[in-house]
Design a protein around this motif. Sequence first.
Motif, mmCIF file in Angstrom:
data_model
loop_
_atom_site.group_PDB
_atom_site.id
_atom_site.type_symbol
_atom_site.label_atom_id
_atom_site.label_comp_id
_atom_site.label_asym_id
_atom_site.label_seq_id
_atom_site.Cartn_x
_atom_site.Cartn_y
_atom_site.Cartn_z
ATOM 1 N N UNK A 28 -11.199 36.647 -18.707
ATOM 2 C CA UNK A 28 -12.188 37.608 -18.230
ATOM 3 C C UNK A 28 -12.351 37.496 -16.715
ATOM 4 N N UNK A 29 -12.346 36.275 -16.205
ATOM 5 C CA UNK A 29 -12.461 36.090 -14.757
ATOM 6 C C UNK A 29 -11.243 36.647 -14.032
ATOM 7 N N UNK A 30 -10.068 36.560 -14.677
ATOM 8 C CA UNK A 30 -8.862 37.106 -14.042
ATOM 9 C C UNK A 30 -8.932 38.621 -13.900
ATOM 10 N N UNK A 31 -9.795 39.249 -14.699
ATOM 11 C CA UNK A 31 -9.961 40.696 -14.574
ATOM 12 C C UNK A 31 -10.581 41.066 -13.230
ATOM 13 N N UNK A 32 -11.232 40.077 -12.576
ATOM 14 C CA UNK A 32 -11.874 40.326 -11.280
ATOM 15 C C UNK A 32 -10.898 40.211 -10.115
ATOM 16 N N UNK A 33 -9.667 39.734 -10.397
ATOM 17 C CA UNK A 33 -8.711 39.436 -9.322
ATOM 18 C C UNK A 33 -8.446 40.611 -8.376
ATOM 19 N N UNK A 34 -8.324 41.857 -8.873
ATOM 20 C CA UNK A 34 -8.057 42.966 -7.933
ATOM 21 C C UNK A 34 -9.160 43.189 -6.897
ATOM 22 N N UNK A 35 -10.321 42.595 -7.117
ATOM 23 C CA UNK A 35 -11.449 42.781 -6.196
ATOM 24 C C UNK A 35 -11.620 41.569 -5.274
ATOM 25 N N UNK A 36 -10.514 40.927 -4.915
ATOM 26 C CA UNK A 36 -10.599 39.691 -4.127
ATOM 27 C C UNK A 36 -11.387 39.882 -2.830
ATOM 28 N N UNK A 37 -11.087 40.955 -2.102
ATOM 29 C CA UNK A 37 -11.753 41.171 -0.808
ATOM 30 C C UNK A 37 -13.261 41.284 -0.975
ATOM 31 N N UNK A 38 -13.675 42.107 -1.929
ATOM 32 C CA UNK A 38 -15.114 42.276 -2.177
ATOM 33 C C UNK A 38 -15.732 40.968 -2.675
ATOM 34 N N UNK A 39 -14.980 40.206 -3.474
ATOM 35 C CA UNK A 39 -15.491 38.934 -3.970
ATOM 36 C C UNK A 39 -15.716 37.941 -2.828
ATOM 37 N N UNK A 40 -14.751 37.887 -1.879
ATOM 38 C CA UNK A 40 -14.910 36.983 -0.736
ATOM 39 C C UNK A 40 -16.104 37.396 0.128
ATOM 40 N N UNK A 41 -16.269 38.706 0.325
ATOM 41 C CA UNK A 41 -17.419 39.186 1.098
ATOM 42 C C UNK A 41 -18.716 38.829 0.388
ATOM 43 N N UNK A 141 -22.320 43.973 -3.394
ATOM 44 C CA UNK A 141 -20.894 43.729 -3.598
ATOM 45 C C UNK A 141 -20.626 43.266 -5.034
ATOM 46 N N UNK A 142 -21.547 42.484 -5.584
ATOM 47 C CA UNK A 142 -21.400 42.034 -6.965
ATOM 48 C C UNK A 142 -21.407 43.225 -7.923
ATOM 49 N N UNK A 143 -22.348 44.135 -7.727
ATOM 50 C CA UNK A 143 -22.424 45.326 -8.588
ATOM 51 C C UNK A 143 -21.155 46.162 -8.457
ATOM 52 N N UNK A 144 -20.661 46.294 -7.238
ATOM 53 C CA UNK A 144 -19.449 47.069 -7.001
ATOM 54 C C UNK A 144 -18.252 46.440 -7.715
ATOM 55 N N UNK A 145 -18.127 45.126 -7.599
ATOM 56 C CA UNK A 145 -17.012 44.418 -8.235
ATOM 57 C C UNK A 145 -17.062 44.570 -9.747
ATOM 58 N N UNK A 151 -14.662 49.413 -15.273
ATOM 59 C CA UNK A 151 -13.969 50.703 -15.215
ATOM 60 C C UNK A 151 -12.488 50.518 -15.550
ATOM 61 N N UNK A 152 -11.875 49.498 -14.946
ATOM 62 C CA UNK A 152 -10.450 49.243 -15.217
ATOM 63 C C UNK A 152 -10.230 48.810 -16.660
ATOM 64 N N UNK A 153 -11.158 48.005 -17.191
ATOM 65 C CA UNK A 153 -11.005 47.561 -18.574
ATOM 66 C C UNK A 153 -11.109 48.733 -19.539
#
Length: 642
Positions: A28-41, A141-145, A151-153
């Motif tokens: 489930x956490x790997x599903x967040x990988x495409x949002x790396x930039x937003x996650x770092x911010x 940023x959390x809500x956006x991620x 949405x992708x899932x």
Amino acid sequence: MAGPGGRMMAGGTPGERSMDFKGSSKRLLRQLAPERTALWLMLVAGVLSVAGAVVGPKILGRATDLIFAGVVGRQMPEGVTKAEALAKLRADGDGGMADMLSGVAFTPGRGIDFGAVGEVLLLALAVYVVAGLLMLVSTRMSIKVINRTVFRMREDVQTKLARLPLSYFDRAKRGEVLSRATNDLDNIGQTLQQSMGQLINSLLTIVGVLAMMFWISPLLALVALVTVPVSVVVAARIGKRSQPHFVQQWKSTGALNAHVEEMYTGHTLVKVFGRQEEAAQGFREQNEALYEAGFKAQFTSGMMQPVMFFVSNINYVLVAVVGGLRVASGTLSIGDVQAFIQYSRQFSMPLTQVASMANLVQSGVASAERVFELLDAEEQRPDAPVTGKPRDVEGKVALEHVSFRYEADKPLIEDLSLAVEPGQTVAIVGPTGAGKTTLVNLLMRFYEVTGGRITLDGVDIASMPRAELRAGIGMVLQDTWLFGGTIAENIAYGATREVTRAEVEAAARAAHADRFVRTLPDGYDTVVDDDGAGVSAGEKQLITIARAFLSDPVILVLDEATSSVDTRTEVLIQKAMARLAQGRTSFVIAHRLSTIRDADVILVMEDGSIVEQGMHEELLVSGGAYARLYAAQFAAAVAEVD
């Protein structure tokens, strides 16, 4: 009710399949990988926000020290030094007070420096304002991620459903699949929304507060850490006990949805056969199972917060007692102890929050595993590389030694061969379960043959893209299907290009649907739902036949296509079908043998094999299986008249 496949059924006990909590969480956490930039911010903003929130108590502790120093200084005689004032206290026998005041930066005779206090408070206010703004950025940023991830899932699930073979839906209950695609995905989204940002903030707060605590007093920090192992053990034991109940809760949700969907779509039959009480009893049982699982999951995980509060209060008492002793000895200032008590609360609160989020996380991971099971289901084999395709599709179909079985140990079709010339009308008859519809499913590549091959104009259909193969085949099934929309939109659904209203109406007239459509309140703009409410079963079938007319297929497949229309309309449709079939290869599956008299060839199937083939008159004269079927239907018709 158990399904033939068994794997997708949602009943069972919590121990039916132990949940891979760790593996599913990582996935489930790997599903967040495409949002790396937003996650770092989000992480950077969170770190800075927590840093400000953590520094705040230390700054306020400085203000407390200034106020206390002013109060003490005003009570001391002016004109002496701090050392002389403390020496006088000891000389007067008040050594304990002298030890405590030794850690206070007071000036004898000077009161509270309100200017300095004001500066410290303004600094604290600025720090908290900046920390709040940064937390706002982190939350946004959390809500956006999270929304992008869910949405992708959803897209992945929708794409997966399109790639699953027909056999998957034959085994799975529709309500159970829908529950995974809706309820479970919604639960994942809610879990991430309510836990991810708060979890990161709590972990950062724990690290930051711990650093400040060791900076102020390593001894008090160690005292505060005494209760951490207790908290970890409590959280682990409660989480382990509640996890199976969360798994069962969402399985029971899927089972209940499947039952409700089944009873709703079949409510007419339920009433016809007087099964309302049995349906209600089934609902009560599923509802009770969901209640039990939900109650156990929520109650077990709900024990976490009160237990953690109890541990937190023990921590508070220990810090207050030891801190008081350190102030009395002059080792710490009152402001530092005040800040430390705030830090102990800040330290305990995130631990309690993390523990209380365990039920959310467990519930979300349970749903994630169900979604991943769907995403991991075996897909239909991808299209093979295109090695050849008909230059101009004429409709010549050949089955060469075809074999097929739904289950490996149960053969259905064995060594079946058939050749159909372009433009021929082939009628397929036989008893129920003979393999008639299966033959059509193999032609459409809804299922793949297990032996032999099927060719279209000499090209193996297995080497053709499925979409291209099916684009040239028009199909009208006994089970009609309409989607929510207007009648015109439902008819136009069969076209592979944009069509005009005139073409839609022409197709409806060819299918003899135009007359009843014009009697509806809004004609072709009448809206029907997916159950076809407002139109009869026969009228729904006319609409689907008009859809087939509009698709202009090379090959036409009719699976009991006139089963729900009256005799007069059936005759009209047969004439229209005859016009539609001109120049096209047609496969007609029929139970009423009177409808296929004019077929070019009639295939009689029994147990997956063609036992007879020929024209109507020839087969009657031969006195074989077809003659027996025809005689049985004729006798039944005479009995009905009598």
